[in-house]
Design a protein around this motif. Structure first.
Motif, mmCIF file in Angstrom:
data_model
loop_
_atom_site.group_PDB
_atom_site.id
_atom_site.type_symbol
_atom_site.label_atom_id
_atom_site.label_comp_id
_atom_site.label_asym_id
_atom_site.label_seq_id
_atom_site.Cartn_x
_atom_site.Cartn_y
_atom_site.Cartn_z
ATOM 1 N N ILE A 45 56.971 -8.279 -94.007
ATOM 2 C CA ILE A 45 57.379 -7.000 -93.448
ATOM 3 C C ILE A 45 56.118 -6.166 -93.238
ATOM 4 C CG2 ILE A 45 57.779 -5.918 -95.710
ATOM 5 C CD1 ILE A 45 60.197 -4.487 -94.350
ATOM 6 N N THR A 46 56.066 -5.466 -92.132
ATOM 7 C CA THR A 46 54.888 -4.648 -91.836
ATOM 8 C C THR A 46 55.075 -3.242 -92.380
ATOM 9 O OG1 THR A 46 55.738 -3.863 -89.714
ATOM 10 C CG2 THR A 46 54.437 -5.900 -89.696
ATOM 11 N N LYS A 47 53.963 -2.512 -92.441
ATOM 12 C CA LYS A 47 54.044 -1.076 -92.690
ATOM 13 C C LYS A 47 54.561 -0.445 -91.398
ATOM 14 C CE LYS A 47 49.706 -0.888 -93.656
ATOM 15 N NZ LYS A 47 48.368 -0.400 -93.904
ATOM 16 N N ARG A 48 54.873 0.805 -91.426
ATOM 17 C CA ARG A 48 55.315 1.509 -90.221
ATOM 18 C C ARG A 48 54.105 1.894 -89.376
ATOM 19 N NH1 ARG A 48 60.551 2.208 -89.754
ATOM 20 N NH2 ARG A 48 61.782 2.163 -91.642
ATOM 21 N N PHE A 49 54.216 1.646 -88.068
ATOM 22 C CA PHE A 49 53.168 1.990 -87.106
ATOM 23 C C PHE A 49 53.780 2.841 -86.016
ATOM 24 C CE2 PHE A 49 51.680 -1.950 -89.039
ATOM 25 C CZ PHE A 49 50.338 -1.695 -89.257
ATOM 26 N N THR A 50 52.925 3.574 -85.317
ATOM 27 C CA THR A 50 53.418 4.419 -84.220
ATOM 28 C C THR A 50 53.761 3.602 -82.984
ATOM 29 O OG1 THR A 50 51.132 4.866 -83.551
ATOM 30 C CG2 THR A 50 52.207 6.480 -85.005
ATOM 31 N N THR A 51 53.261 2.379 -82.905
ATOM 32 C CA THR A 51 53.554 1.543 -81.745
ATOM 33 C C THR A 51 54.972 0.981 -81.829
ATOM 34 O OG1 THR A 51 52.875 -0.376 -80.450
ATOM 35 C CG2 THR A 51 52.642 -0.557 -82.831
ATOM 36 N N ALA A 52 55.580 0.761 -80.684
ATOM 37 C CA ALA A 52 56.898 0.142 -80.633
ATOM 38 C C ALA A 52 56.799 -1.286 -80.106
ATOM 39 C CB ALA A 52 57.838 0.968 -79.762
ATOM 40 N N SER A 53 55.572 -1.781 -79.909
ATOM 41 C CA SER A 53 55.347 -3.113 -79.361
ATOM 42 C C SER A 53 55.749 -4.183 -80.383
ATOM 43 C CB SER A 53 53.875 -3.287 -78.989
ATOM 44 O OG SER A 53 53.586 -4.636 -78.721
ATOM 45 N N THR A 54 56.804 -4.901 -80.072
ATOM 46 C CA THR A 54 57.289 -5.949 -80.965
ATOM 47 C C THR A 54 56.236 -7.040 -81.142
ATOM 48 O OG1 THR A 54 59.551 -5.503 -80.255
ATOM 49 C CG2 THR A 54 59.160 -7.597 -81.360
ATOM 50 N N SER A 59 52.547 -9.809 -84.788
ATOM 51 C CA SER A 59 51.231 -10.375 -85.096
ATOM 52 C C SER A 59 50.715 -9.835 -86.424
ATOM 53 C CB SER A 59 50.231 -10.101 -83.972
ATOM 54 O OG SER A 59 49.878 -8.730 -83.922
ATOM 55 N N TYR A 60 51.002 -8.556 -86.736
ATOM 56 C CA TYR A 60 50.621 -8.002 -88.041
ATOM 57 C C TYR A 60 51.375 -8.710 -89.165
ATOM 58 C CZ TYR A 60 48.499 -4.003 -85.568
ATOM 59 O OH TYR A 60 47.739 -3.209 -84.763
ATOM 60 N N ALA A 61 52.655 -8.938 -88.975
ATOM 61 C CA ALA A 61 53.483 -9.568 -90.014
ATOM 62 C C ALA A 61 53.053 -11.008 -90.266
ATOM 63 C CB ALA A 61 54.952 -9.513 -89.621
ATOM 64 N N VAL A 62 52.682 -11.723 -89.217
ATOM 65 C CA VAL A 62 52.325 -13.134 -89.340
ATOM 66 C C VAL A 62 50.914 -13.312 -89.881
ATOM 67 C CG1 VAL A 62 51.866 -15.235 -88.004
ATOM 68 C CG2 VAL A 62 53.926 -13.901 -87.563
ATOM 69 N N ARG A 63 50.011 -12.438 -89.503
ATOM 70 C CA ARG A 63 48.581 -12.586 -89.790
ATOM 71 C C ARG A 63 48.292 -12.922 -91.254
ATOM 72 N NH1 ARG A 63 45.630 -7.486 -88.297
ATOM 73 N NH2 ARG A 63 46.820 -6.761 -90.073
ATOM 74 N N ASP A 64 48.861 -12.180 -92.181
ATOM 75 C CA ASP A 64 48.539 -12.390 -93.590
ATOM 76 C C ASP A 64 49.266 -13.586 -94.199
ATOM 77 O OD1 ASP A 64 46.860 -10.180 -93.553
ATOM 78 O OD2 ASP A 64 48.453 -8.805 -94.181
ATOM 79 N N ASN A 65 50.357 -14.028 -93.580
ATOM 80 C CA ASN A 65 51.173 -15.098 -94.150
ATOM 81 C C ASN A 65 50.920 -16.464 -93.523
ATOM 82 O OD1 ASN A 65 53.052 -13.720 -96.094
ATOM 83 N ND2 ASN A 65 53.276 -12.432 -94.290
ATOM 84 N N LEU A 66 50.278 -16.505 -92.383
ATOM 85 C CA LEU A 66 50.123 -17.759 -91.664
ATOM 86 C C LEU A 66 49.327 -18.819 -92.429
ATOM 87 C CD1 LEU A 66 51.009 -19.154 -89.115
ATOM 88 C CD2 LEU A 66 48.954 -18.309 -87.980
#
Length: 191
Positions: A45-54, A59-66
């Motif tokens: 799960i990501t932190k909250r960001f101002t972007t709405a780009s899924t 990519s943020y959610a996957v980056r640390d777990n890949l």
């Protein structure tokens, strides 16, 4: 599935948008194409960001777990080749029963769901299993690595593993149950 790949990945995604920003949560599961067995499972799960780009949030959610996800895939593929077999294991209470998974049973009077979890933990090959969830009427393991051999040195299969569960539930817990098998899935129904 038709690509000839040894592994395929399924991603469940949920996007959460509110006044504080957007975030995504996802569950990645890797399956062995030949058997349908789960090789790896990670959630993020990501932190909250101002972007709405899924795309960006994913990519943020996957980056640390890949890296760990890929390591699990490689490890489970190689272990599957060297011993053990992965199965899905589902315990359910029969619809006509008044019992729940929270009822206390057995000689030590522990909740049934906890006893099932501990039995699978102790009887999975090299402690490899993944508990997907527990509710009042069922306990689901989306993969359990069953041992390659039984106590007598004979090859272990889903039917024999299911029989071991039935014997434990009947003899130790005093609970009647039935089992059935569908490919690499074992269904245990507690009567």
């Amino acid at each position: 599935m038709n690509s000839g790949a040894d592994v395929y990945v399924v991603v469940d995604l949920m996007k959460d948008v509110n006044a504080e920003g957007s975030r995504v949560s996802l569950i990645m599961k890797a399956y062995e194409t030949a058997s349908g067995s789960v090789l790896a499972s990670k959630d993020a799960i990501t932190k909250r960001f101002t972007t709405a780009s899924t795309d960006l949030l994913c990519s943020y959610a996957v980056r640390d777990n890949l890296p760990a996800f890929l390591d699990d895939i490689c490890k489970n593929l190689s272990e599957g080749a060297s011993g053990g077999k992965q199965v899905v294991l589902q315990f359910a209470i029969d619809g006509s029963s008044a019992m729940t998974m929270n009822d206390r049973v057995g000689p030590d009077n522990y909740p049934l769901s906890n006893l099932i979890h501990q039995w699978v933990r102790k009887n999975s090959h090299k402690g490899k299993y993944h508990l997907q969830g527990m509710v009042d009427t069922s306990v689901l393991f989306d993969y359990v690595m069953i041992p390659p051999r039984d106590e007598d040195g004979l090859a272990m299969d889903a039917a024999q593993y299911g029989f071991k569960i039935e014997a434990w539930m009947n003899d130790v817990l005093g609970l009647p149950c039935v089992s059935r098998f569908d490919g690499t899935t074992i269904y245990i129904t507690i009567l």
